[in-house]
Design a protein around this motif. Structure first.
Motif, mmCIF file in Angstrom:
data_model
loop_
_atom_site.group_PDB
_atom_site.id
_atom_site.type_symbol
_atom_site.label_atom_id
_atom_site.label_comp_id
_atom_site.label_asym_id
_atom_site.label_seq_id
_atom_site.Cartn_x
_atom_site.Cartn_y
_atom_site.Cartn_z
ATOM 1 N N PRO D 87 5.302 -6.267 8.090
ATOM 2 C CA PRO D 87 6.367 -6.257 9.098
ATOM 3 C C PRO D 87 6.408 -7.544 9.918
ATOM 4 C CG PRO D 87 4.562 -4.820 9.731
ATOM 5 C CD PRO D 87 4.187 -5.402 8.434
ATOM 6 N N PHE D 88 5.375 -8.377 9.793
ATOM 7 C CA PHE D 88 5.320 -9.555 10.666
ATOM 8 C C PHE D 88 5.513 -10.865 9.922
ATOM 9 C CE2 PHE D 88 2.501 -6.225 12.184
ATOM 10 C CZ PHE D 88 3.212 -5.839 13.304
ATOM 11 N N GLY D 89 5.732 -10.752 8.637
ATOM 12 C CA GLY D 89 5.943 -11.985 7.873
ATOM 13 C C GLY D 89 4.690 -12.827 7.744
ATOM 14 N N SER D 90 3.532 -12.194 7.875
ATOM 15 C CA SER D 90 2.297 -12.970 7.743
ATOM 16 C C SER D 90 2.002 -13.302 6.306
ATOM 17 C CB SER D 90 1.107 -12.158 8.273
ATOM 18 O OG SER D 90 1.396 -11.684 9.535
ATOM 19 N N LEU D 91 2.564 -12.532 5.412
ATOM 20 C CA LEU D 91 2.287 -12.737 4.004
ATOM 21 C C LEU D 91 3.512 -13.338 3.335
ATOM 22 C CD1 LEU D 91 0.500 -9.376 3.228
ATOM 23 C CD2 LEU D 91 -0.537 -11.634 3.275
ATOM 24 N N THR D 92 3.259 -14.323 2.510
ATOM 25 C CA THR D 92 4.362 -14.894 1.734
ATOM 26 C C THR D 92 3.912 -15.032 0.297
ATOM 27 O OG1 THR D 92 3.547 -17.012 2.508
ATOM 28 C CG2 THR D 92 5.609 -16.221 3.486
ATOM 29 N N MET D 93 4.890 -14.986 -0.589
ATOM 30 C CA MET D 93 4.574 -15.158 -2.012
ATOM 31 C C MET D 93 4.823 -16.610 -2.363
ATOM 32 S SD MET D 93 3.464 -13.828 -4.717
ATOM 33 C CE MET D 93 3.555 -12.057 -4.747
ATOM 34 N N GLU D 94 3.768 -17.274 -2.761
ATOM 35 C CA GLU D 94 3.906 -18.666 -3.129
ATOM 36 C C GLU D 94 4.154 -18.780 -4.632
ATOM 37 O OE1 GLU D 94 3.744 -21.284 -0.997
ATOM 38 O OE2 GLU D 94 3.659 -19.789 0.620
ATOM 39 N N ARG D 95 4.802 -19.879 -5.013
ATOM 40 C CA ARG D 95 5.095 -20.060 -6.435
ATOM 41 C C ARG D 95 3.857 -20.456 -7.234
ATOM 42 N NH1 ARG D 95 10.271 -23.706 -7.639
ATOM 43 N NH2 ARG D 95 11.519 -23.171 -5.834
#
Lengths: 359, 634, 160, 132, 286, 127
Positions: D87-95
């Motif tokens: 919910p906080f955008g702490s995780l991102t999917m990297e390429r």
């Protein structure tokens, strides 16, 4: 004094990427007896339903097999949706169809390559896999994964394909089809390929039906059973006719798959053209309570997911019957009387997917 | 001449003596000593006569002739008696016909039945005498112990060893007589004796199968005998033009067309005796006899008599279509018999077919009959006799140890009977590998056929035939050298055959490679030169290369000891399945299975059932063609 | 010298994976990735192989097979575990029939993560393995030398 | 002519040259959606644990007290469910995918998120708990 | 002393040439498959690698047979390049292969056993044609000696097109190319793993590779003899023949052993027909 | 193009009628789709599924843990794969299978992982 050679075939075997083992009894090189044995991939993932929530289990379902990944997920989701009476939005149905057919393309091209390798036709193997890469590129561009898409979910799909990408796909389909027809031409017309395939591993129409064979193995023997005819996903709207060959030999099974390539391309084209607008998923509320035998057509044939929920987040039972398991009896019947050189070809001709089979 | 007479008469004496020797040890002593004497006498012949040309002896003949006719009649009566006993009326009929023809010959042509010289010796005879004298008597020595073990293994067979050894030595005597006789009547007499002797030996075990096969051999050989007598009658009738019954004169006869008909008929007798197609079945049937009999029939006696007579008449055949036809019978036999050998797993059966094939090749050379081919043919006779006797004796010894003569059962012999395996290995190598003898002869034959008119037909057949030969010999060899695990060593059996004959024959096979230039230059080349005026020989460089190859073959095994020491041993790959060193692996259905490796026999393509009939049919047509062509030439 | 790095032959075994990594391993051989550029050949025979690529989390029936394959490979050899399953059992970790990672059965030298591991990742993994392979080779020749040297020294000593 | 059907392809290959993507020299082909690996931003994580609960292979572990966020890269299947769930955008999917490793270690991050001095209008419950 | 120089040069240079040919082969094959392919020197790396590996055997005897194979292959090639008797070369060649087969038999493994049987079937398939090729060359040039054949001025290929075609067929067998690569090759793994070489590893396998190099150079030398009257055409023809073989390899599936045997023998028939016409012509002409 | 609508019907069958019912379906031209099993609180529910023209017929047999179930492989030759699986995963003894793997069809770390009798055991070793 018998003049027989007993040879262990597999589990580690260079041409079959997956372990299956056969005890071959040969006379000269003629197969006189064969006893198969499986179980090298059995993981027991059916039991994971008791540990994973029914929505999470999609990830397990699509890892039943890395080749028919999407259709496993689709079949599972459709089963849950049926039990929970969820209506999937139209766009999601169409997207599922596109990905299903891409899966089929990728699987068939992969199989054609392995099959060519089984015949010792290395260049054809390379060519098939080269073509397959363009399907994988589409997968990567639209779902983010090459072989495991992770895009199907209960209630719809996780990602949309933008109009731009759809147009691009539509544009490139023609040249892709041409390349596929080139490739298919080699499989269907080349003399050495014909020499290796025709009259090999014949299974009659009645036998195929009685042995409960599925998919191209069944259709290659002249039985028109293809689950897409029941019109799940968007097949009902797009219209579909099963591909059937009658000879029942390896060549016929190969021809079925080659022609299915063309029909899949056609289906994708029409799905893109008729793509409806709208949302791609619906919110899932509640838990599944009930049971259903969900069936879908994999590249290898009909897959059955028996799902049973008791109203909790965890299903009580998932039982997955995959087409290869159904084709094993037919395989056992096909092998005796073949040459040793034909064993890999015949084994491959049912398109064995052992990790499906054993779950 | 004394030596010749000694070689003919001494074995008969020994034979009679052996009728009264019952104890094995004593018999062994007698046989060994007489073998030594016979071998020594043959070797003496070599020293005495090798350097000169043909020497003729006018041995007195009146009494001998009479005795021979009497014995022939007695033999005919014996055949009739046996035929009646076992209800084989065909044999009776043939014996009657043959006896009638002899009587006709003796009564109608009394004038032309005398040869100037009854006995003779030339280099070809010396070669044959050496083969008979050394290899034949070695087999006899071997047979003493073998027969003892044989009866131990087969208690159901009546012990008739005294008769057995009597026949064996009579056989040797007949063979000597056959190769030393210049009088064709005499040749025929000895010819008949070998027929009867082989009949008795094949039927030794008195089983139904043995009796049937013995009669088959008898009938086929009698057919040849009838043809032989007919030829004699023809020769006697055509008198001076053909040279009568004097072998030397017949061969030197200027009237080739007249001589061709008897030559073809005698050639037919040779074909039956050499068991070429379609008469190959008698030799295969002869396999029921104890192994020394097979060794004797195949290597030094009987079938060699057939090709001996063919090679003798080669100058007559040379350049004629009839001879070409006879040659083709041999060539077709060569390729068909070699092909059938692929489908056999019984060691003796493989050896038999290989013998038939090689005799076919010799016949092919003789039929075409150019000087180079005669040279090659004699070389073939020598090498074949040496290698084949070793193989038969070896097979017999192996059979007694492992209880089977199936090639499949010989798997891992290198572990179980290392000495025996090495000897068999050398024997087999002798049959088909460069630089061993048979291959050299084959090579010579190819080079010779290229230069013969219409030789291409033979080259084509030879090319296929030798390819096929490689297949069946190599797979047998492979079986021998397979290193099996946990196999028991059975080299020392409970009753030991004497190893000496085996060692000696093995030595002969190897020695033949080193000595063949000498054999060629001292014996074969002079003979060919004497007959044709030209002779063939191998180029020096090639001989040198072949000796180099042989030396390499002898040196390479040393690497065995140098290489193996540091290696790590692992079990074989079984598709990743757990496996034990003795090839048991975890199979399906939870069973432990053994991976077995059997040879390929390709029965579907090379089976007897598929190939024999067409081959025999072609050969029959060719034989008939040779008669017709000979008739036309007249 | 050090030819090993230029000619690594691989053996691939699917020890109960989902096929995803297996087909990616195969894809490495095909035109788009063509690992033959690095001299890599898929031998399919442990006796010829230098690098063992294992996918999947090893189930009960695979244990002896994997062990057998590993033992049959001549030294020097390395093992590359490909994909999450081969490293830890991945998503199937909790299945009753999964041992959970190749390292439970045989020593693993390189772990390639991913589900499914991408061809590029596999290439990277193999390249990483090459370094280890080379180290092992040096060690092996060193050991052989070490074995030899005392003997030579002893012989020399005797001679003196 | 059915004997050499492959001829056209062979000649095309010869003329067009290799289709190979020369990987180490040329970077891997990716798309914006490519699921390479999950990147974690310790500065924004409020230790809610949703990611850990959603992960189908339990690769993510979170210890609220110790302020530790752990991911076992060797277990992660890069499905991206945690990223979608955060919910906080702490995780991102990297390429970029995670490179192969020689040793299998669990990646640990210390969460550095500090609760703002003035509580936000709607403080996330878990976040508050973790901050305590 | 020319012959000695030829033999020694062959023994030294053939592995180099053979390895390079193998490298070019792999490169061209890769290009035909739309790949980049290995470096040109890859075959040398491979063999170098094999000699670095641990020596692993099933039975020590196998190393002996493989060594004998290598020695006799080298010997037959050396006789060839020394200008020796072509038939003797063929027989030495057969001897070498029998040793390889025995090596495979010795290990007592089902795969190498089947490989050995298939190798023998191949020997059976190609042997007639090789003998006929030698005979054909003799009929044109009047010599069985390679030196004599190479020195002949008659363009053998004009007289022997059928023989050459037949030879091209069996060359596919000998170079271990599809459709006849039934006993062993880098890619013939479908049914019998590595066939004859399944249990050979490390330096032993390296020896097999080197023997293959020798063998290939010898075979190309045999092809050259058909064009020997003009060295330039000869070398071009050899190159073209080899590329055509690679091409055939890339556009066909592997056949079963039955077809390999039949093709070999039919090729020989073709050769015989050619020779029959030739001998008819020479007899007619004379 | 007609879309065939799919129907699923499930009927219970008693153990002694199983072979008769299956034989009836076979006579009607149904093909065997699968045999599956579910444990329902101490008993097994075995589903025999058949199909003809996308009409799905399911025979449901409920048996206790110790019951022996007759094999239908005499009627449907290919049934052995499913029946061996029943035995290996659930521990149900199926009698008279045409190709009986005797418990080696699927080798599992824990014997009969789906068996009702070990329901409470530690099913997931790595959990």
């Amino acid at each position: 004094m018998s003049k027989r050679i007993v040879v262990p075939f597999g589990p580690q075997h260079p041409v079959l990427p997956e372990p299956i083992h056969l005890d071959l009894v040969l006379e000269d090189e003629l197969v006189v007896d064969v006893v198969p044995s499986i179980g090298y991939i059995h993981r027991g993932l059916e039991q994971l339903v008791q540990k994973r929530e029914f929505t999470e289990y999609v990830y397990v379902a699509e890892r039943i097999c890395g080749i028919c990944s999407f259709i496993h997920a689709l079949c599972y989701c459709q089963g849950i949706e049926h039990i929970m009476k969820i209506d999937v939005p139209d766009r999601a149905r169409y997207l599922r169809t596109i990905w299903s057919e891409c899966s089929r393309l990728h699987s068939h091209l992969l199989w054609l390559g392995l099959f060519a390798d089984g015949m010792g036709f290395e260049n054809l193997f390379m060519r098939s896999w080269q073509l397959r890469e363009s399907v994988l590129d589409v997968f990567e561009d639209t779902t983010g994964g090459r072989v495991i898409q992770g895009t199907c979910k209960v209630g719809g799909v996780r990602r949309d394909i933008g109009q731009e990408k759809l147009d691009e796909m539509h544009r490139t389909l023609d040249s892709f089809e041409e390349q596929c027809r080139d490739l298919g031409g080699v499989f269907l017309n080349d003399e050495t390929v014909k020499y290796r395939l025709q009259g090999l591993g014949v299974i009659s129409k009645d036998d195929a039906y009685a042995l409960g064979a599925a998919g191209p193995t069944l259709r290659g023997s002249g039985v028109a059973v293809d689950h897409r005819e029941t019109g799940y996903a968007a097949y009902g709207d797009l219209g579909f006719k099963p591909v059937v060959e009658t000879a029942g030999d390896c060549y016929a099974r190969c021809a079925v798959r080659v022609r299915e390539l063309y029909s899949s391309i056609d289906l994708i084209r029409r799905a893109i053209e008729e793509m409806p607008e709208g949302s791609i998923d619906v919110k899932v509320k509640g838990t599944p309570d009930g049971e259903y035998f969900s069936r879908a057509e994999q590249p290898r044939g009909e897959v059955v997911h028996y799902l049973r929920g008791d109203g909790t987040k965890h299903l009580v039972r998932a039982r997955i019957r995959t087409p290869t398991l159904a084709n094993i009896p037919a395989l056992v019947k096909m092998l005796p009387g073949a040459q040793l050189a034909d064993v890999p070809v015949i084994v491959l001709s049912i398109d064995p997917c052992i990790s499906c089979t054993e779950r | 001449m004394q030596t010749l007479l000694f070689l003919i008469l001494f074995p008969i004496l020994v034979a009679c003596l052996l009728l009264f020797v019952k104890r094995t040890t004593l018999r062994y002593a007698v046989v060994a000593l007489s073998a030594l004497a016979i071998g020594g006498a043959s070797a003496y012949l070599l020293i005495r006569y090798a350097s000169g040309g043909a020497v003729y002896f006018a041995a007195s003949s009146e009494a001998a002739d009479l005795a021979m006719v009497a014995i022939e009649m007695a033999l005919a009566l014996f055949i009739i008696y046996m035929g009646a006993k076992f209800r084989n009326y065909l044999a009776i009929a043939l014996a009657v016909v043959q006896a009638a023809l002899i009587v006709y010959l003796e009564t109608s042509f009394t004038g032309s039945l005398h040869a100037a010289n009854n006995l003779f010796i030339d280099q070809f005879s010396i070669i044959m005498a050496l083969i008979i004298g050394i290899i034949g008597s070695l087999i006899a020595v071997y047979a003493v112990r073998y027969m003892e073990t044989y009866h131990h293994h087969h208690p159901e067979v009546r012990d008739r060893q005294t008769m057995f050894f009597f026949v064996i030595f009579a056989f040797l005597a007949a063979m000597f007589g056959l190769v030393f006789s210049n009088n064709l009547m005499w040749v025929f007499f000895f010819w008949e004796v070998t027929t009867i002797a082989s009949f008795l030996l094949i039927g030794y075990s008195e089983t139904e199968e043995a009796t049937t096969n013995a009669f088959r051999a008898l009938v086929m050989n009698l057919l040849g005998g009838v043809a032989f007598v007919t030829a004699l009658i023809f020769l006697a009738a055509t008198g001076p033009a053909s040279g009568g019954i004097d072998l030397a004169r017949v061969l030197a006869s200027g009237d080739a067309a007249v001589v061709l008909i008897p030559a073809v008929l005698i050639g037919f007798a040779g074909i039956t005796k050499a068991a070429l197609m379609p008469f190959s079945s008698w030799l295969l049937g002869a396999m029921v006899a104890p192994t020394p009999v097979s060794a004797l029939l195949h290597s030094s006696t009987m079938v060699k008599a057939g090709v001996y007579i063919l090679v003798r008449f080669a100058p007559v055949f040379a350049g004629t279509f009839a001879g070409f036809s006879v040659g083709l019978v041999g060539a077709v036999t060569f390729v068909v018999a070699s092909a059938i050998a692929i489908s056999r797993s019984d060691a003796k059966s493989v050896l038999a077919y290989s013998t038939i094939a090689n005799l076919g090749l010799i016949a092919a050379c003789a039929g075409v009959g150019t000087y180079m081919l005669v040279w090659a043919a004699i070389l073939l006779i020598v090498f074949h006799a040496v290698a084949k006797s070793l193989l038969f004796l070896g097979t017999g010894a192996i059979e007694h140890r492992i209880g089977s003569r199936n090639i499949e059962e010989m798997e891992g012999l290198i572990v179980r009977m290392p000495k025996m395996a090495v000897m068999m290995f050398i024997g087999i190598a002798g049959m088909f590998l460069a630089p061993f003898g048979m291959l050299v002869s084959k090579w010579a034959a190819i080079e010779a056929f290229v230069q013969a008119p219409f030789g291409l037909v033979f080259i084509a057949i030879l090319a296929y035939g030798s390819a096929v030969t490689v297949f069946f010999w190599a797979k047998w060899m492979g079986k021998l050298v397979t290193v099996t695990r946990n196999a028991e060593r059975v080299e020392k059996g409970f009753l030991e055959e004497p190893w000496a004959p085996l060692y000696i024959t093995t030595g002969l096979v190897v020695a033949a490679v080193f000595l063949f230039p000498v054999i060629s230059s001292t014996l074969i080349e002079p003979y060919v030169l004497a007959i044709y005026g030209v002779t063939a020989h191998l180029a020096q460089t090639n001989v040198a290369i072949m000796l180099l190859m042989m030396a390499l073959l002898l040196v390479l095994p040393v690497s065995f000891f140098l290489l193996g020491r540091t290696a790590k041993h692992l079990p074989v790959y079984m598709g990743g399945r757990p496996a034990t060193p003795d090839l048991h692996f975890a199979g399906s259905l939870g069973m432990t299975r053994e991976a077995t490796t059997q040879n390929y026999y390709l029965t579907e393509y090379f089976g007897e059932a598929r190939l024999f009939r067409p081959g025999a049919a072609v050969c029959i047509v060719l034989i008939l063609a040779s008669w017709i062509l000979a008739g036309v030439a007249l | 010298m050090a030819f090993l790095k230029r000619s690594p032959w691989i053996l691939h075994y699917d020890a109960s994976s989902c096929n995803g990594c297996d087909i990616e391993v195969l894809a490495c051989l095909t035109p788009l990735y063509d690992v033959e550029r690095f001299g890599i050949i898929n031998t399919g025979n442990p006796k010829h192989a230098d690098i063992l690529l294992i996918t999947g989390g090893i189930n009960e029936q695979n244990r002896p097979v994997v062990k057998n394959l590993y033992e049959q490979m001549p030294e020097p050899k390395v093992v590359v575990a490909i994909g999450a399953c081969a490293a830890t059992g991945g998503i199937f970790r909790e299945c009753y029939n999964i041992a959970g990672g190749v390292d439970k059965v045989i020593p693993v030298d390189v772990y390639v993560p991913g589900c499914a591991a991408r061809p590029e990742q596999i290439i990277d993994g193999v390249v990483k393995a090459l370094g280890i392979l080379e180290e092992k080779r040096m060690k092996m020749t060193g050991e052989a030398q070490a074995k030899k040297e005392p003997r030579l020294a002893a012989e020399a000593g005797e001679g003196r | 002519m059915g004997l050499f059907e492959m001829t056209r392809t062979v000649f095309r290959n010869l003329v067009r040259g290799p289709a190979t993507r020369r990987y180490p020299a040329v970077p891997a082909r990716t798309s914006p959606l490519t699921r390479g690996h999950v990147a974690f931003d310790p500065a924004t994580c409020r230790s809610c644990g949703l990611c850990s609960r959603r992960c189908p292979c339990e690769a993510i572990r979170i210890e609220k007290e110790e302020k530790v966020w752990e991911i076992d890269r060797m277990r992660c299947i890069a499905c991206g469910d945690c990223v979608e769930g955060c919910p906080f955008g702490s995780l991102t999917m990297e390429r970029e995918y995670f490179p192969p490793v020689v040793e299998h270690v669990v990646e640990r991050h210390t969460i550095t998120y500090v609760k703002p001095e003035k509580p936000a209008k709607k403080p996330a419950e878990e976040g508050a708990g973790a901050g305590a | 002393m020319n012959w000695l120089i030829g033999a020694v040069l062959f023994l030294i240079l053939a592995p180099v040439a053979g390895g390079l040919i193998a490298g070019i082969d792999r490169k061209i094959t890769a290009r035909m498959q739309g790949r980049v392919g290995p470096p040109l020197l890859q075959p040398f790396y491979d063999v170098g690698k094999l000699f670095e590996k641990e020596n692993v055997v099933v039975t020590t005897a196998q190393n002996f047979y493989v060594l004998a194979y290598l020695v006799f292959i080298a010997l037959s090639g050396a006789i060839f390049f020394a200008g020796g008797d072509l038939l003797l070369v063929v027989f030495a060649f057969t001897l070498a292969h029998v040793f390889l087969v025995l090596g495979a038999y010795a290990v007592h493994s089902p795969y190498s056993h089947i490989g050995a049987e298939r190798e023998l079937i191949q020997v059976m398939a190609y042997e007639p044609m090789i003998i006929l090729a030698a005979v054909g060359l003799y009929m044109v040039t009047g010599s069985f000696y390679v030196a004599g054949i190479a020195a002949a001025t008659a363009p053998a290929i004009i007289y022997l097109p059928g023989v050459f075609l037949g030879l091209a067929v069996i060359l596919t067998i000998k170079l271990r190319k599809s459709p006849f690569d039934i006993s062993t090759s880098h890619h013939a793994h479908q049914e019998i793993v590595k066939g004859i070489t399944t249990e050979f590893s490390g330096s032993t396998l390296g020896e097999v590779e080197i023997a293959h190099w020798y063998e290939n150079v010898f075979l190309l030398g045999l092809v050259y003899l058909f064009f020997a009257w003009n060295p330039v055409i000869g070398i071009v023809a050899v190159a073209v023949t080899y590329v055509v073989e690679i091409f055939i390899d890339n556009v066909t599936a592997r056949v079963r052993w039955q077809a390999a045997l039949k093709s070999g023998w039919l090729a020989a028939l073709l050769g015989i027909a050619n020779l029959a016409i030739l001998s008819y012509m020479t007899i007619g002409g004379a | 193009m007609t879309i065939v609508s799919e129907e699923q019907t499930t009927t219970s069958v008693a153990l002694e009628n199983l072979l008769k019912e299956v034989g009836g379906l076979q006579a009607d031209g149904y093909r065997l789709v699968q045999i599956g099993c579910t444990d329902v609180g101490g008993a097994y529910e075995i589903n025999y599924s058949f199909d003809k023209g996308y009409q799905f017929r399911n025979l449901r047999l409920t048996v206790g843990p110790e019951t022996e179930v007759p094999s239908i492989s005499g009627l449907y030759w290919g049934a052995f794969v499913y029946e061996n699986e029943l035995h290996d995963l659930f521990g149900i003894s199926v009698t008279g299978i045409n190709i009986d793997f005797k418990g080696t069809f699927i080798k599992t770390a824990t014997k009969y992982p789906f068996s009702v009798t070990r329901r409470e055991g530690d099913r997931c070793r790595n959990a």
